[in-house]
Scaffold this motif. Structure first.
Motif, PDB file in Angstrom:
ATOM      1  N   UNK A 130     -37.571  13.916   3.725  1.00 42.89           N
ATOM      2  CA  UNK A 130     -37.807  15.381   3.681  1.00 42.89           C
ATOM      3  C   UNK A 130     -38.714  15.952   4.452  1.00 42.89           C
ATOM      4  N   UNK A 131     -39.111  15.413   5.626  1.00 44.65           N
ATOM      5  CA  UNK A 131     -39.984  15.895   6.570  1.00 44.65           C
ATOM      6  C   UNK A 131     -39.152  16.967   7.604  1.00 44.65           C
ATOM      7  N   UNK A 132     -39.730  17.883   7.887  1.00 41.87           N
ATOM      8  CA  UNK A 132     -39.454  18.692   9.144  1.00 41.87           C
ATOM      9  C   UNK A 132     -39.393  18.372  10.286  1.00 41.87           C
ATOM     10  N   UNK A 133     -39.050  18.828  11.468  1.00 43.29           N
ATOM     11  CA  UNK A 133     -39.221  18.359  12.639  1.00 43.29           C
ATOM     12  C   UNK A 133     -40.675  18.483  13.060  1.00 43.29           C
ATOM     13  N   UNK A 134     -41.564  19.230  12.691  1.00 42.70           N
ATOM     14  CA  UNK A 134     -42.771  19.546  13.078  1.00 42.70           C
ATOM     15  C   UNK A 134     -43.700  18.406  12.607  1.00 42.70           C
ATOM     16  N   UNK A 135     -43.194  18.255  11.163  1.00 40.10           N
ATOM     17  CA  UNK A 135     -43.966  17.387  10.206  1.00 40.10           C
ATOM     18  C   UNK A 135     -43.660  15.715  11.126  1.00 40.10           C
ATOM     19  N   UNK A 156     -36.348   5.991  13.869  1.00 37.64           N
ATOM     20  CA  UNK A 156     -37.491   6.101  13.304  1.00 37.64           C
ATOM     21  C   UNK A 156     -37.726   7.867  12.537  1.00 37.64           C
ATOM     22  N   UNK A 157     -37.014   8.577  13.614  1.00 37.73           N
ATOM     23  CA  UNK A 157     -37.034  10.039  13.299  1.00 37.73           C
ATOM     24  C   UNK A 157     -36.224  10.325  11.905  1.00 37.73           C
ATOM     25  N   UNK A 158     -34.997   9.663  11.723  1.00 35.69           N
ATOM     26  CA  UNK A 158     -34.313   9.689  10.831  1.00 35.69           C
ATOM     27  C   UNK A 158     -34.780   9.156   9.363  1.00 35.69           C
ATOM     28  N   UNK A 199     -46.364  11.049  16.685  1.00 35.30           N
ATOM     29  CA  UNK A 199     -47.182  11.453  17.569  1.00 35.30           C
ATOM     30  C   UNK A 199     -46.397  11.903  18.934  1.00 35.30           C
ATOM     31  N   UNK A 200     -45.335  12.517  18.588  1.00 36.00           N
ATOM     32  CA  UNK A 200     -44.162  13.105  19.720  1.00 36.00           C
ATOM     33  C   UNK A 200     -44.450  14.716  19.831  1.00 36.00           C
ATOM     34  N   UNK A 201     -43.676  15.342  20.662  1.00 34.00           N
ATOM     35  CA  UNK A 201     -43.521  16.812  20.671  1.00 34.00           C
ATOM     36  C   UNK A 201     -42.437  17.079  19.690  1.00 34.00           C
ATOM     37  N   UNK A 202     -42.273  18.534  19.193  1.00 31.37           N
ATOM     38  CA  UNK A 202     -41.380  18.723  18.171  1.00 31.37           C
ATOM     39  C   UNK A 202     -40.018  18.777  18.981  1.00 31.37           C
ATOM     40  N   UNK A 203     -40.059  19.347  20.262  1.00 37.38           N
ATOM     41  CA  UNK A 203     -38.782  19.397  21.037  1.00 37.38           C
ATOM     42  C   UNK A 203     -38.367  18.091  21.110  1.00 37.38           C
ATOM     43  N   UNK A 204     -38.994  17.087  21.429  1.00 37.20           N
ATOM     44  CA  UNK A 204     -38.468  15.605  21.542  1.00 37.20           C
ATOM     45  C   UNK A 204     -37.804  15.296  20.246  1.00 37.20           C
ATOM     46  N   UNK A 205     -38.446  15.484  19.034  1.00 36.87           N
ATOM     47  CA  UNK A 205     -37.765  15.221  17.875  1.00 36.87           C
ATOM     48  C   UNK A 205     -36.450  15.816  17.614  1.00 36.87           C
TER      49      UNK A 205
END
Length: 209
Positions: A162-167, A154-156, A173-179
């Motif tokens: 073209x989405x960033x980690x924060x986006x 899902x992340x990939x 609905x997750x923390x950026x650190x988790x991504x």
């Protein structure tokens, strides 16, 4: 470079004459005497166009056409029927099954060359205008075939768009650190060094899905 033509014609003199004419025009010609040999020739070396008699022993022109159109590797090869005057109405049935044209024997040289060039030109135009395959971002499931967990897939999926980690974190609905942790594992599993390479693999996978 001139195109290659497979000529399937059971009448020896007609076959010889047509082969000579086509070779003088610069085409590469393989000529065989019946439909069975024609199918064998197709399997051995895919031509750019097929010229095929209708009435032949062992396997007639309709049989050759049906087999060609049933196989992905030959379905798009231009196919021209060679027919005697009395068979003209029957050829329409064959054309409804996927033939591109028909020529009535004896065939005039100019008519023969014009018909061949017309079909080859149309084929080239179809190739140029073909719409390239596009990836489907509807579901991350195909990305699991890369050895990823559902969450990593899902992340990939979003990274490939073209989405960033924060986006991506906001979208999931997750923390950026988790991504970021998921991305680290994705890079390891795909054996690539950066997100751009991972995104490329994802797009290729989603295009084939």
């Amino acid at each position: 470079m001139k195109s290659s033509i497979l000529l399937i014609e059971d009448e020896p003199q007609m076959r010889s004459n047509m082969r000579t004419v086509l070779e003088l025009e610069g085409y590469h010609v393989q000529a065989v005497s019946n439909g069975r040999l024609g199918i064998e020739a197709l399997r051995a070396d895919k031509p750019d166009l097929v010229l095929c008699d209708v009435m032949m022993p062992e396997l007639d022109g309709y049989g050759v056409l049906a087999l060609m159109r049933s196989k992905s590797e030959t379905v798009d090869i231009p196919f021209i029927f060679l027919t005697a005057k009395g068979e003209k109405a029957d050829v329409r049935t064959g054309m409804n099954s996927g033939a591109d044209d028909y020529l009535v024997k004896p065939v005039g040289i100019r008519d023969l060359i014009d018909a061949i060039e017309s079909r080859l030109r149309r084929k080239r135009e179809q190739v140029v205008n073909a719409v390239p395959a596009l990836p489907s971002f509807d579901s991350p499931t195909p990305l699991e075939s890369l050895g990823l967990t559902p969450k990593e897939a899902e992340v990939l999926l979003w990274i490939a768009q073209g989405k960033s980690n924060s986006e991506t974190a906001i979208l999931l609905g997750s923390a950026e650190a988790t991504v970021k942790k998921h991305m680290e594992r994705i890079l390891q599993k795909l054996d690539v060094e950066n997100r751009g390479a991972a995104a490329l693999i994802a797009i290729e996978t989603l295009t084939r899905a």
